[in-house]
Design a protein around this motif. Structure first.
Motif, PDB file in Angstrom:
ATOM      1  N   VAL A 105      93.328  -9.526 -11.714  1.00 15.63           N
ATOM      2  CA  VAL A 105      93.337 -10.027 -10.344  1.00 15.63           C
ATOM      3  C   VAL A 105      93.768 -11.482 -10.401  1.00 15.63           C
ATOM      4  CG1 VAL A 105      91.951 -10.537  -8.292  1.00 15.63           C
ATOM      5  CG2 VAL A 105      91.476  -8.480  -9.638  1.00 15.63           C
ATOM      6  N   GLY A 106      94.744 -11.830  -9.571  1.00 16.29           N
ATOM      7  CA  GLY A 106      95.200 -13.211  -9.604  1.00 16.29           C
ATOM      8  C   GLY A 106      95.977 -13.611  -8.371  1.00 16.29           C
ATOM      9  N   GLN A 107      96.666 -14.729  -8.502  1.00 15.07           N
ATOM     10  CA  GLN A 107      97.430 -15.332  -7.415  1.00 15.07           C
ATOM     11  C   GLN A 107      98.850 -15.570  -7.926  1.00 15.07           C
ATOM     12  OE1 GLN A 107      95.581 -15.758  -4.710  1.00 15.07           O
ATOM     13  NE2 GLN A 107      96.870 -16.902  -3.343  1.00 15.07           N
ATOM     14  N   LEU A 108      99.836 -14.932  -7.280  1.00 14.17           N
ATOM     15  CA  LEU A 108     101.239 -15.105  -7.623  1.00 14.17           C
ATOM     16  C   LEU A 108     101.846 -16.126  -6.668  1.00 14.17           C
ATOM     17  CD1 LEU A 108     103.727 -14.173  -9.275  1.00 14.17           C
ATOM     18  CD2 LEU A 108     104.066 -12.398  -7.539  1.00 14.17           C
ATOM     19  N   THR A 109     102.528 -17.136  -7.228  1.00 10.91           N
ATOM     20  CA  THR A 109     103.166 -18.164  -6.406  1.00 10.91           C
ATOM     21  C   THR A 109     104.647 -18.218  -6.737  1.00 10.91           C
ATOM     22  OG1 THR A 109     101.136 -19.460  -6.364  1.00 10.91           O
ATOM     23  CG2 THR A 109     103.173 -20.607  -5.748  1.00 10.91           C
ATOM     24  N   ALA A 110     105.484 -18.010  -5.703  1.00 14.75           N
ATOM     25  CA  ALA A 110     106.941 -18.113  -5.821  1.00 14.75           C
ATOM     26  C   ALA A 110     107.450 -18.767  -4.545  1.00 14.75           C
ATOM     27  CB  ALA A 110     107.579 -16.734  -5.998  1.00 14.75           C
ATOM     28  N   ARG A 111     108.420 -19.648  -4.678  1.00 16.44           N
ATOM     29  CA  ARG A 111     108.975 -20.375  -3.523  1.00 16.44           C
ATOM     30  C   ARG A 111     107.904 -21.161  -2.775  1.00 16.44           C
ATOM     31  NH1 ARG A 111     114.230 -18.998  -0.799  1.00 16.44           N
ATOM     32  NH2 ARG A 111     113.335 -20.068   0.965  1.00 16.44           N
ATOM     33  N   GLY A 112     106.843 -21.557  -3.458  1.00 19.28           N
ATOM     34  CA  GLY A 112     105.775 -22.316  -2.829  1.00 19.28           C
ATOM     35  C   GLY A 112     104.817 -21.484  -2.000  1.00 19.28           C
ATOM     36  N   ILE A 113     104.974 -20.170  -2.045  1.00 13.57           N
ATOM     37  CA  ILE A 113     104.115 -19.260  -1.284  1.00 13.57           C
ATOM     38  C   ILE A 113     103.220 -18.504  -2.262  1.00 13.57           C
ATOM     39  CG2 ILE A 113     104.059 -17.253   0.259  1.00 13.57           C
ATOM     40  CD1 ILE A 113     106.901 -18.171   1.214  1.00 13.57           C
ATOM     41  N   SER A 114     101.912 -18.529  -2.014  1.00 17.54           N
ATOM     42  CA  SER A 114     100.956 -17.846  -2.887  1.00 17.54           C
ATOM     43  C   SER A 114     100.398 -16.614  -2.203  1.00 17.54           C
ATOM     44  CB  SER A 114      99.799 -18.787  -3.251  1.00 17.54           C
ATOM     45  OG  SER A 114     100.265 -19.858  -4.021  1.00 17.54           O
ATOM     46  N   ARG A 115     100.302 -15.544  -2.966  1.00 12.58           N
ATOM     47  CA  ARG A 115      99.743 -14.291  -2.468  1.00 12.58           C
ATOM     48  C   ARG A 115      98.866 -13.671  -3.548  1.00 12.58           C
ATOM     49  NH1 ARG A 115     101.187 -15.121   2.343  1.00 12.58           N
ATOM     50  NH2 ARG A 115     103.213 -14.555   3.131  1.00 12.58           N
ATOM     51  N   PRO A 116      97.794 -12.985  -3.145  1.00 13.79           N
ATOM     52  CA  PRO A 116      96.982 -12.280  -4.142  1.00 13.79           C
ATOM     53  C   PRO A 116      97.798 -11.151  -4.768  1.00 13.79           C
ATOM     54  CG  PRO A 116      96.197 -11.812  -1.914  1.00 13.79           C
ATOM     55  CD  PRO A 116      97.297 -12.810  -1.785  1.00 13.79           C
ATOM     56  N   GLN A 117      97.566 -10.910  -6.034  1.00 10.42           N
ATOM     57  CA  GLN A 117      98.256  -9.831  -6.743  1.00 10.42           C
ATOM     58  C   GLN A 117      97.293  -9.240  -7.745  1.00 10.42           C
ATOM     59  OE1 GLN A 117     101.838  -9.019  -6.434  1.00 10.42           O
ATOM     60  NE2 GLN A 117     101.141  -7.204  -7.516  1.00 10.42           N
ATOM     61  N   SER A 118      97.152  -7.930  -7.742  1.00  7.58           N
ATOM     62  CA  SER A 118      96.329  -7.286  -8.760  1.00  7.58           C
ATOM     63  C   SER A 118      97.098  -6.097  -9.326  1.00  7.58           C
ATOM     64  CB  SER A 118      94.978  -6.851  -8.193  1.00  7.58           C
ATOM     65  OG  SER A 118      95.148  -5.921  -7.161  1.00  7.58           O
ATOM     66  N   PHE A 119      96.793  -5.767 -10.564  1.00  4.93           N
ATOM     67  CA  PHE A 119      97.462  -4.656 -11.233  1.00  4.93           C
ATOM     68  C   PHE A 119      96.658  -4.293 -12.472  1.00  4.93           C
ATOM     69  CE2 PHE A 119      99.312  -8.648 -12.603  1.00  4.93           C
ATOM     70  CZ  PHE A 119      99.268  -8.572 -13.982  1.00  4.93           C
ATOM     71  N   THR A 120      97.031  -3.203 -13.097  1.00  2.78           N
ATOM     72  CA  THR A 120      96.404  -2.784 -14.348  1.00  2.78           C
ATOM     73  C   THR A 120      97.397  -3.000 -15.475  1.00  2.78           C
ATOM     74  OG1 THR A 120      95.045  -1.163 -13.205  1.00  2.78           O
ATOM     75  CG2 THR A 120      95.330  -0.863 -15.585  1.00  2.78           C
ATOM     76  N   ALA A 121      96.985  -3.760 -16.468  1.00  2.00           N
ATOM     77  CA  ALA A 121      97.790  -3.963 -17.674  1.00  2.00           C
ATOM     78  C   ALA A 121      97.214  -3.059 -18.766  1.00  2.00           C
ATOM     79  CB  ALA A 121      97.735  -5.423 -18.096  1.00  2.00           C
ATOM     80  N   ARG A 122      97.941  -2.989 -19.864  1.00  2.00           N
ATOM     81  CA  ARG A 122      97.467  -2.203 -21.000  1.00  2.00           C
ATOM     82  C   ARG A 122      97.406  -3.103 -22.228  1.00  2.00           C
ATOM     83  NH1 ARG A 122      98.809   1.982 -24.327  1.00  2.00           N
ATOM     84  NH2 ARG A 122     101.026   1.539 -24.346  1.00  2.00           N
ATOM     85  N   LEU A 123      96.274  -3.102 -22.904  1.00  8.35           N
ATOM     86  CA  LEU A 123      96.124  -3.832 -24.150  1.00  8.35           C
ATOM     87  C   LEU A 123      96.693  -2.940 -25.247  1.00  8.35           C
ATOM     88  CD1 LEU A 123      94.945  -6.400 -25.470  1.00  8.35           C
ATOM     89  CD2 LEU A 123      92.819  -5.116 -25.786  1.00  8.35           C
ATOM     90  N   VAL A 124      97.889  -3.293 -25.743  1.00  8.21           N
ATOM     91  CA  VAL A 124      98.574  -2.423 -26.705  1.00  8.21           C
ATOM     92  C   VAL A 124      98.359  -2.862 -28.149  1.00  8.21           C
ATOM     93  CG1 VAL A 124     100.284  -1.596 -25.070  1.00  8.21           C
ATOM     94  CG2 VAL A 124     100.775  -3.638 -26.404  1.00  8.21           C
TER      95      VAL A 124
END
Length: 171
Positions: A105-124
């Motif tokens: 769970v985190g915050q993605l910032t591009a072009r000065g705009i921040s939005r929450p972003q969540s996803f599932t990663a895999r520990l390989v």
């Protein structure tokens, strides 16, 4: 399979990590792929096993193997690299669940705009000195002010694909 990850500070191994994007264009007939050549980051695994950290991409390092397209993507219609030279992802929490799955769970910032972003990663891969995470998730570029779409050619979501290798720093 449950993997224990060592607590402490971890540094992104930029040479062994990749961040790529892909997006369908030309009315869905062509998939444009690109990679960011300059990626930095660090994180901390806490004593409870959760992690926090930051990943930073240099917009100027985006390479789609087409110089004209790269110039357009780095320009004001898209990433606006002159005014916003970095894309950041601030990890608020990352928790290992169900074996090798990491809920991020985190915050993605591009072009000065921040939005929450969540996803599932895999520990390989993980040992006392290094860990490798793979992730793939989708982003709506319009949420970041990148709505340019001449003749309706660009539709749908952008897919972000990462392989990130972190090394443990000396305690």
């Amino acid at each position: 399979m449950t993997v224990a990850v060592e607590t402490g500070t971890w540094q992104l191994d930029s040479a062994a990590s990749t961040v790529g994007i892909k997006h369908k264009t030309m009315w869905g007939l062509v998939t444009v792929k690109g990679t960011f050549g300059a990626v930095t980051g660090q994180g901390e695994v806490r004593s409870d096993g959760s992690a926090v950290g930051t990943l930073t991409l240099a917009v100027a390092s985006l390479d789609t193997k087409n110089a004209k397209r790269d110039t357009h993507l780095k320009g004001a219609d898209f990433f606006d690299a002159d005014n916003h030279p970095e894309i950041t992802f601030a990890v608020r929490s990352a928790e290992l669940r169900d074996g090798d799955k990491v809920h991020v769970v985190g915050q993605l910032t591009a072009r000065g705009i921040s939005r929450p972003q969540s996803f599932t990663a895999r520990l390989v891969g993980a040992d006392a000195d290094a860990l490798i995470l793979d992730a793939e998730f989708s982003v709506d570029r319009e949420h970041f002010g990148m709505g340019w779409n001449q003749l309706g050619m660009i539709r749908g979501l952008t897919t972000v694909t990462t392989t990130l290798r972190f090394t443990r720093t000396a305690a």
